[in-house]
Design an enzyme around this catalytic site. Structure first.
Site, PDB file in Angstrom:
ATOM      1  N   SER A  12      11.420 -11.400 -14.910  1.00  0.00           N
ATOM      2  CA  SER A  12      11.598 -12.484 -14.948  1.00  0.00           C
ATOM      3  C   SER A  12      12.744 -12.697 -15.674  1.00  0.00           C
ATOM      4  O   SER A  12      13.856 -13.486 -16.084  1.00  0.00           O
ATOM      5  CB  SER A  12      10.755 -13.680 -14.857  1.00  0.00           C
ATOM      6  OG  SER A  12       9.140 -12.876 -13.528  1.00  0.00           O
ATOM      7  N   LYS A  51      -2.071 -17.134 -11.267  1.00  0.00           N
ATOM      8  CA  LYS A  51      -1.502 -18.400 -10.119  1.00  0.00           C
ATOM      9  C   LYS A  51      -2.232 -18.868  -8.803  1.00  0.00           C
ATOM     10  O   LYS A  51      -1.693 -19.778  -8.450  1.00  0.00           O
ATOM     11  CB  LYS A  51      -0.731 -16.964  -8.866  1.00  0.00           C
ATOM     12  CG  LYS A  51       0.150 -16.365  -9.068  1.00  0.00           C
ATOM     13  CD  LYS A  51       0.964 -14.806  -7.891  1.00  0.00           C
ATOM     14  CE  LYS A  51       1.792 -14.567  -8.714  1.00  0.00           C
ATOM     15  NZ  LYS A  51       2.743 -13.364  -7.990  1.00  0.00           N
ATOM     16  N   ASP A  76       6.953 -16.912  -3.495  1.00  0.00           N
ATOM     17  CA  ASP A  76       6.628 -15.082  -3.091  1.00  0.00           C
ATOM     18  C   ASP A  76       6.333 -15.515  -1.604  1.00  0.00           C
ATOM     19  O   ASP A  76       7.197 -14.194  -1.548  1.00  0.00           O
ATOM     20  CB  ASP A  76       5.127 -15.338  -3.531  1.00  0.00           C
ATOM     21  CG  ASP A  76       5.215 -15.001  -5.295  1.00  0.00           C
ATOM     22  OD1 ASP A  76       5.876 -14.451  -6.176  1.00  0.00           O
ATOM     23  OD2 ASP A  76       4.035 -15.106  -5.707  1.00  0.00           O
ATOM     24  N   ALA A 136      -5.043  -7.874  -1.769  1.00  0.00           N
ATOM     25  CA  ALA A 136      -5.845  -9.081  -1.617  1.00  0.00           C
ATOM     26  C   ALA A 136      -5.798 -10.112  -2.705  1.00  0.00           C
ATOM     27  O   ALA A 136      -6.683 -10.594  -2.903  1.00  0.00           O
ATOM     28  CB  ALA A 136      -7.489  -8.738  -1.121  1.00  0.00           C
ATOM     29  N   ARG A 185      -9.472  -2.724  -0.711  1.00  0.00           N
ATOM     30  CA  ARG A 185     -10.196  -1.307  -1.035  1.00  0.00           C
ATOM     31  C   ARG A 185     -11.949  -1.682  -0.982  1.00  0.00           C
ATOM     32  O   ARG A 185     -13.153  -1.133  -1.265  1.00  0.00           O
ATOM     33  CB  ARG A 185     -10.014  -0.631  -2.135  1.00  0.00           C
ATOM     34  CG  ARG A 185     -10.050  -1.613  -3.606  1.00  0.00           C
ATOM     35  CD  ARG A 185      -9.833  -0.245  -4.898  1.00  0.00           C
ATOM     36  NE  ARG A 185      -9.410  -1.096  -6.129  1.00  0.00           N
ATOM     37  CZ  ARG A 185      -9.729  -0.680  -7.251  1.00  0.00           C
ATOM     38  NH1 ARG A 185      -8.525   0.302  -7.108  1.00  0.00           N
ATOM     39  NH2 ARG A 185      -8.633  -1.652  -8.489  1.00  0.00           N
ATOM     40  N   LYS A 216     -13.504  -8.766   0.237  1.00  0.00           N
ATOM     41  CA  LYS A 216     -11.951  -9.536  -0.032  1.00  0.00           C
ATOM     42  C   LYS A 216     -11.540  -9.811   0.749  1.00  0.00           C
ATOM     43  O   LYS A 216     -10.457 -10.055   0.829  1.00  0.00           O
ATOM     44  CB  LYS A 216     -11.267  -8.779  -1.865  1.00  0.00           C
ATOM     45  CG  LYS A 216     -12.072  -8.858  -3.664  1.00  0.00           C
ATOM     46  CD  LYS A 216     -11.305  -8.293  -4.600  1.00  0.00           C
ATOM     47  CE  LYS A 216     -12.049  -8.496  -5.623  1.00  0.00           C
ATOM     48  NZ  LYS A 216     -11.666  -7.492  -6.352  1.00  0.00           N
ATOM     49  N   THR A 244       0.046  -4.022  -3.270  1.00  0.00           N
ATOM     50  CA  THR A 244      -0.321  -3.218  -4.553  1.00  0.00           C
ATOM     51  C   THR A 244       0.211  -2.734  -5.227  1.00  0.00           C
ATOM     52  O   THR A 244       1.819  -2.409  -4.686  1.00  0.00           O
ATOM     53  CB  THR A 244      -1.887  -2.166  -3.688  1.00  0.00           C
ATOM     54  OG1 THR A 244      -1.105  -1.283  -3.693  1.00  0.00           O
ATOM     55  CG2 THR A 244      -2.723  -3.052  -3.129  1.00  0.00           C
ATOM     56  N   LEU A 302       6.068  -3.796  -1.983  1.00  0.00           N
ATOM     57  CA  LEU A 302       6.543  -5.148  -2.874  1.00  0.00           C
ATOM     58  C   LEU A 302       6.628  -4.643  -3.933  1.00  0.00           C
ATOM     59  O   LEU A 302       7.580  -4.991  -4.727  1.00  0.00           O
ATOM     60  CB  LEU A 302       5.647  -6.267  -2.728  1.00  0.00           C
ATOM     61  CG  LEU A 302       4.994  -6.585  -1.779  1.00  0.00           C
ATOM     62  CD1 LEU A 302       4.406  -8.158  -1.885  1.00  0.00           C
ATOM     63  CD2 LEU A 302       5.990  -6.662  -1.014  1.00  0.00           C
ATOM     64  N   GLY A 308      10.621  -4.031  -2.757  1.00  0.00           N
ATOM     65  CA  GLY A 308      10.053  -5.426  -3.435  1.00  0.00           C
ATOM     66  C   GLY A 308      11.095  -5.835  -3.607  1.00  0.00           C
ATOM     67  O   GLY A 308      11.438  -6.538  -4.205  1.00  0.00           O
TER      68      GLY A 308
END
Ligand code: NAP
Length: 506
Positions: A241, A295, A331, A356, A379, A383, A419, A447, A470
Site C-alpha cells: 500500500s 478489519k 475489498d 473464512a 479448515r 468458521k 487464504t 486473491l 489478485g
C-alpha cells in the site's frame, strides 16, 4: 520542503567496498554516516588517511560504536577513546554519552551525543534526553527499538521538547513499527533521518532505503500540514500500500503521505494517536487502510460506517473528516469488479470461496449480492458455518490429505482462494487444489498477487481452467480508497506502475 537531511549509513568491511559505497551514497544523500566499527581493523587507519587526503570530510558523520551500542564488534572504552582522539576529523562525530566529554570540540566541529536502546523505549526517556542535552554536543540522537507504532510516540515527541530547548534532535524508533518516525521526523523538525544505501542493506532495524525515502515517501517535501494516511496492520513488513498510494499522491501533486503503522494494540493506537480528545501527538491523520487482524475490530471505534461495510461486517478503509472516523469496505468492490469483467453475469453461478477471514467475508458478501450461489470452505468448519450463515450460503470443510488439501471443486463454476496459501515465501509451493480437483471449473480466482502466477493458477491451467490473480483486486480496492480519501479520480496507471515495480523488487 523542510530543512531536514537524509543521511545514508555506510557499513563496509574493506576500504575498497567502503569507497564504492561512498560514491553511490554521496550522490543520494545530504550526509553519509561512516560506520568505522564495520571496517576490519587493518582498514581503519588507511581509510581515514585517504579521506583526509581527499579533503572530502564535509558531509560525513563518523561513528565507532561497540556491540552493545549497535556497533558490529566489541570495543573497549579506551579503543573507542583512542579512535576519537587520533586526529582525523569528519564534519560530524556521533559519539556515545560516555565519551562525549572526551571528544574535543576543537577537533570535531560538530558532535552528536547518542543513546541507543535495543530492548525498548526507556521509561526515563525524557530524563535521558535532558542529561544528553546538558553535554556540549549540539545534536542529540536517541534511538530505541519498538514493537508497536504507539510505543514510538515518546520518541517522536522529543522533537517538540528539543524545540523548546533550542536543541537539534534525531529521534529514531527502530524496527518495522517505528518506520513512521523515520518518514515523518523531518516534517516536524528532526535534524536528520537515516537511510540504507539500498533495500536489504539496512544498518539498523527498520531503516528505509534512500531511494524509498526520497522517491516513495518524499520525506524532504513533507511539512506539518501534510495530510498523513497509513496502513494499520499487525505486520506491515510485506504491504504494497505505501508504494501504491504514495505514487498516487505524487502524481496528483497532493501534499499527502502514506506510512506503515504496525499496530498490535488497536485500542492504544486509536486512543494515543488518533482520537482528538486523547491523542498524544498531532500527525494530521486523514485516513487509514485497515488490514489483518483489525478489519472487524476497527468497527467499534468508528463514528460512522457506510452501508456496504456494515453489510460485510468488515472495514478496510477509514476516512477522517473533522476528526470523525468513517468506515468503508473497498475489498468487495475490488474483488467483484475484475470478476464480473472476466466471468460476466454471476447470477446462479456456483462459487466456492476458500477461507473464512476478512477477505473471504468481502468475497462472499459481494458474490451473494450479484446472485451467485456461494459455498464457504474452511479448515475449521465452524468458521465456515458462521460466515456462511451470515450471508445465507452453505459451508463445507476444507479436507486435508496427508500432504496436501484434498477437496474436490469440480462441481463449481468459480473457485476463489481467500487464504494466504501460495503466497511468496514458505507457502509458495502449496495450493488449495491440484488440477485433478478443478476439472470443469470455469474460473479460478486467487486473491494472492505475489507471486503473480501461484501454484494454484498453474494447476488451474493444467485443468484447462481460466484464471485471475489478485493484482487487479489490489489495484481496484486501492483506487476506491484514493477516491474516498481525496474526492478525486485515482491515477490508475501510476498506481499500477508503482505496484508492478514493487512486486519486481520483492
Ligand atoms: P485472514 O483474515 O487471516 O484469513 C485467512 C483465512 O485463510 C482464514 O480463514 C484461515 O483459516 C485461512 N488459512 C490460513 N492458512 C491456511 C492454511 N494453511 N490452510 C487452510 N486455511 C488457511 O486473511 P485475509 O485478510 O482474509 O486475507 C486472505 C488472503 O487474501 C491473503 O493472502 C491476502 O493477501 C489476500 N488478499 C488479497 C487482496 C487483494 O487485493 N488481492 C485483498 C485482501 C486480501 P484459519 O481461520 O483457520 O486460520
Amino acid at each position: 520542503m523542510n530543512k531536514g537531511k537524509i543521511c545514508v549509513s555506510v557499513c563496509a568491511k574493506t576500504a575498497e567496498e567502503l569507497f564504492q559505497h561512498l560514491e553511490s551514497a554521496t550522490s543520494l544523500a545530504d550526509l553519509v554516516e561512516l560506520r568505522f566499527d564495520c571496517l576490519d581493523d587493518e582498514y581503519i587507519h588507511p581509510v581515514r588517511e585517504r579521506l583526509w587526503e581527499q579533503g572530502g570530510l564535509n558531509r560525513y558523520i563518523s561513528t565507532f560504536r561497540s556491540f552493545e551500542q549497535g556497533g558490529t564488534r566489541r570495543l573497549t572504552f579506551s579503543q573507542r577513546k583512542n579512535f576519537w582522539n587520533s586526529g582525523y576529523e569528519t564534519e560530524i562525530a556521533d559519539v556515545e554519552e560516555d565519551l562525549v566529554e572526551d571528544t574535543f570540540s576543537w577537533v570535531w566541529p560538530h558532535r552528536i551525543c547518542s543513546y541507543h536502546d535495543f530492548d525498548g523505549v526507556p521509561v526515563e526517556l525524557e530524563k535521558i534526553f535532558h542529561r544528553l542535552r546538558l553535554t556540549d554536543a549540539e545534536i542529540i540522537k536517541i534511538a530505541a527499538k519498538v514493537e508497536d507504532a504507539t510505543k514510538a510516540i515518546p520518541i517522536f515527541n522529543l522533537i517538540k521538547i528539543a524545540k523548546t530547548r533550542h536543541k537539534q534532535v534525531i529521534p529514531i524508533a527502530m524496527g518495522e513499527a517505528g518506520k513512521w518516525t523515520r518518514i515523518l521526523g523531518l516534517a516536524h523538525g528532526a535534524y536528520l533521518t537515516y537511510a540504507s544505501l539500498k533495500s536489504g542493506g539496512e544498518t539498523a532495524p527498520g531503516q528505509i532505503s534512500a531511494d524509498d525515502l526520497i522517491n516513495v515517501f518524499r520525506v524532504k517535501e513533507l511539512g506539518e500540514a501534510t495530510e498523513v494516511y497509513g496502513i494499520i496492520a499487525g505486520n506491515t513488513g510485506y504491504t504494497m500500500s505505501p508504494y501504491i498510494h504514495n505514487a498516487a499522491f505524487k502524481s496528483t501533486r497532493l501534499d499527502a503521505v502514506f506510512v506503515p503503522l504496525q499496530v498490535t494494540n488497536l485500542d492504544e493506537f486509536i486512543r494515543r494517536m488518533v482520537a482528538h480528545e486523547t491523542r498524544e501527538l498531532e500527525l494530521n491523520f486523514h485516513g487509514f487502510s485497515v488490514t489483518n487482524p483489525h478489519k472487524q475490530a476497527i468497527i467499534k471505534y468508528l463514528d460512522q460506517i457506510d452501508e456496504t461495510a456494515r453489510a460485510i461486517g468488515a472495514v478496510n478503509t477509514v476516512n477522517i473528516v473533522d476528526d470523525k472516523l468513517v468506515g468503508y469496505n473497498t475489498d468487495a468492490f475490488g474483488f467483484i469488479q475484475p470478476l464480473i469483467k472476466r466471468f460476466g453475469d454471476l447470477k446462479d453461478a456456483r462459487a466456492a470461496v476458500v477461507g473464512a477471514g476478512g477477505a473471504a467475508r468481502a468475497c462472499v458478501s459481494s458474490l451473494v449480492d450479484t446472485g451467485a450461489e456461494v459455498t464457504v470452505f474452511s479448515r475449521d468448519i465452524t468458521k465456515a458455518q458462521t460466515l456462511a450463515k451470515e450471508f445465507n450460503s452453505s459451508a463445507q470443510k476444507l479436507e486435508a490429505g496427508n500432504s496436501e488439501l484434498e477437496t474436490d471443486f469440480s462441481t463449481f463454476d468459480i473457485v476463489v482462494n481467500a487464504t494466504p496459501i501460495g503466497t511468496r515465501g514458505e507457502r509458495e509451493n502449496n495450493t488449495i487444489a491440484a488440477a485433478r480437483h478443478l476439472q470443469n471449473v470455469k474460473l479460478v480466482y486467487d486473491l494472492v498477487y505475489n507471486p503473480a502466477e501461484t501454484r494454484l493458477l498453474r494447476e488451474s491451467r493444467l485443468a484447462g481452467t481460466d484464471t485471475l490473480n489478485g493484482f487487479e483486486m489490489l489495484i481496484a480496492q486501492a483506487t476506491k480508497q484514493f477516491e474516498i480519501w481525496t474526492g478525486k479520480p485515482a491515477p490508475i496507471d501510476e498506481m499500477v506502475t508503482a505496484a508492478r515495480k514493487r512486486l519486481d523488487e520483492c
